[in-house]
Design a protein around this motif. Structure first.
Motif, mmCIF file in Angstrom:
data_model
loop_
_atom_site.group_PDB
_atom_site.id
_atom_site.type_symbol
_atom_site.label_atom_id
_atom_site.label_comp_id
_atom_site.label_asym_id
_atom_site.label_seq_id
_atom_site.Cartn_x
_atom_site.Cartn_y
_atom_site.Cartn_z
ATOM 1 N N ARG A 28 0.846 -1.195 0.000
ATOM 2 C CA ARG A 28 0.000 0.000 0.000
ATOM 3 C C ARG A 28 0.883 1.247 0.000
ATOM 4 O O ARG A 28 0.667 2.174 -0.790
ATOM 5 C CB ARG A 28 -0.920 0.006 1.233
ATOM 6 C CG ARG A 28 -1.823 1.233 1.316
ATOM 7 C CD ARG A 28 -2.708 1.214 2.541
ATOM 8 N NE ARG A 28 -2.008 1.198 3.807
ATOM 9 C CZ ARG A 28 -1.431 2.271 4.366
ATOM 10 N NH1 ARG A 28 -1.459 3.441 3.766
ATOM 11 N NH2 ARG A 28 -0.823 2.160 5.535
ATOM 12 N N PHE A 33 -0.594 4.701 -1.717
ATOM 13 C CA PHE A 33 -2.025 4.708 -1.406
ATOM 14 C C PHE A 33 -2.253 5.037 0.066
ATOM 15 O O PHE A 33 -1.597 4.475 0.942
ATOM 16 C CB PHE A 33 -2.657 3.342 -1.663
ATOM 17 C CG PHE A 33 -2.833 2.972 -3.107
ATOM 18 C CD1 PHE A 33 -2.667 3.890 -4.131
ATOM 19 C CD2 PHE A 33 -3.196 1.678 -3.452
ATOM 20 C CE1 PHE A 33 -2.854 3.531 -5.461
ATOM 21 C CE2 PHE A 33 -3.383 1.311 -4.770
ATOM 22 C CZ PHE A 33 -3.210 2.244 -5.776
ATOM 23 N N THR A 34 -3.187 5.916 0.311
ATOM 24 C CA THR A 34 -3.691 6.099 1.665
ATOM 25 C C THR A 34 -4.718 4.995 1.891
ATOM 26 O O THR A 34 -5.090 4.279 0.951
ATOM 27 C CB THR A 34 -4.381 7.469 1.817
ATOM 28 O OG1 THR A 34 -5.512 7.496 0.937
ATOM 29 C CG2 THR A 34 -3.430 8.609 1.503
ATOM 30 N N ASP A 36 -7.816 5.503 2.373
ATOM 31 C CA ASP A 36 -8.981 5.911 1.586
ATOM 32 C C ASP A 36 -8.813 5.575 0.105
ATOM 33 O O ASP A 36 -9.748 5.115 -0.546
ATOM 34 C CB ASP A 36 -9.254 7.414 1.749
ATOM 35 C CG ASP A 36 -9.723 7.750 3.156
ATOM 36 O OD1 ASP A 36 -10.490 6.950 3.731
ATOM 37 O OD2 ASP A 36 -9.319 8.805 3.676
ATOM 38 N N THR A 37 -7.615 5.802 -0.419
ATOM 39 C CA THR A 37 -7.358 5.500 -1.827
ATOM 40 C C THR A 37 -7.479 4.006 -2.086
ATOM 41 O O THR A 37 -8.126 3.582 -3.044
ATOM 42 C CB THR A 37 -5.955 5.993 -2.251
ATOM 43 O OG1 THR A 37 -5.843 7.379 -1.972
ATOM 44 C CG2 THR A 37 -5.710 5.743 -3.720
ATOM 45 N N ARG A 40 -11.053 2.906 -2.062
ATOM 46 C CA ARG A 40 -11.768 3.297 -3.275
ATOM 47 C C ARG A 40 -11.381 2.394 -4.458
ATOM 48 O O ARG A 40 -12.232 1.920 -5.197
ATOM 49 C CB ARG A 40 -11.484 4.761 -3.611
ATOM 50 C CG ARG A 40 -12.332 5.340 -4.696
ATOM 51 C CD ARG A 40 -12.155 6.838 -4.906
ATOM 52 N NE ARG A 40 -10.762 7.256 -5.079
ATOM 53 C CZ ARG A 40 -10.022 7.870 -4.142
ATOM 54 N NH1 ARG A 40 -10.535 8.145 -2.960
ATOM 55 N NH2 ARG A 40 -8.769 8.204 -4.379
ATOM 56 N N VAL A 41 -10.095 2.118 -4.605
ATOM 57 C CA VAL A 41 -9.603 1.319 -5.730
ATOM 58 C C VAL A 41 -10.011 -0.153 -5.599
ATOM 59 O O VAL A 41 -10.341 -0.800 -6.581
ATOM 60 C CB VAL A 41 -8.059 1.444 -5.844
ATOM 61 C CG1 VAL A 41 -7.493 0.476 -6.859
ATOM 62 C CG2 VAL A 41 -7.680 2.871 -6.203
ATOM 63 N N ARG A 46 -12.449 1.110 4.155
ATOM 64 C CA ARG A 46 -11.283 1.654 4.853
ATOM 65 C C ARG A 46 -11.139 0.980 6.210
ATOM 66 O O ARG A 46 -10.036 0.622 6.630
ATOM 67 C CB ARG A 46 -11.453 3.167 5.022
ATOM 68 C CG ARG A 46 -10.296 3.839 5.731
ATOM 69 C CD ARG A 46 -10.604 5.318 5.995
ATOM 70 N NE ARG A 46 -9.435 6.051 6.429
ATOM 71 C CZ ARG A 46 -8.926 6.014 7.646
ATOM 72 N NH1 ARG A 46 -9.494 5.267 8.588
ATOM 73 N NH2 ARG A 46 -7.852 6.720 7.952
#
Length: 102
Positions: A28, A33-34, A36-37, A40-41, A46
């Motif tokens: 990650r 990537f956070t 949240d990212t 979403r992906v 989360r």
């Protein structure tokens, strides 16, 4: 009576969860990537991702599959990498013990 015999070499062995957790965190971060990212992906919440990284949850196979896809790691590769790390972790101390005895 008519059971199906599956050779043990064909079974997926679940690697230690701590290694999956560490690999998830490392991949990650590598992708930038956070939480949240990645959520979403991948389509994984989360809250679940945080729980997995903290070791509070084991996650389902579907969850790990979604995360592996989002992180561009083959699902089978994810388990192969962590199984390999587990063997290395076990083998290194054993090898050191053998080397010190010689």
């Amino acid at each position: 009576m008519f059971g199906l015999h599956v050779p043990s070499s064909n079974l997926i062995q679940m690697p230690p969860l701590c290694l999956l957790r560490d690999l998830l965190r490392e991949r990650r971060r590598r992708h930038g990537f956070t939480y949240d990212t990645l959520a979403r992906v991948s389509g994984v919440s989360r809250r679940t991702i945080v729980s997995l990284e903290k070791g509070d949850s084991t996650g389902s196979l579907e969850t790990w599959y979604r995360l592996s896809r989002a992180l561009h790691v083959g699902f089978d590769e994810l388990f192969r990498i962590t199984a390999s790390l587990a063997l290395t972790a076990v083998s290194a101390p054993a090898m050191n013990a053998v080397m010190t005895e010689v």
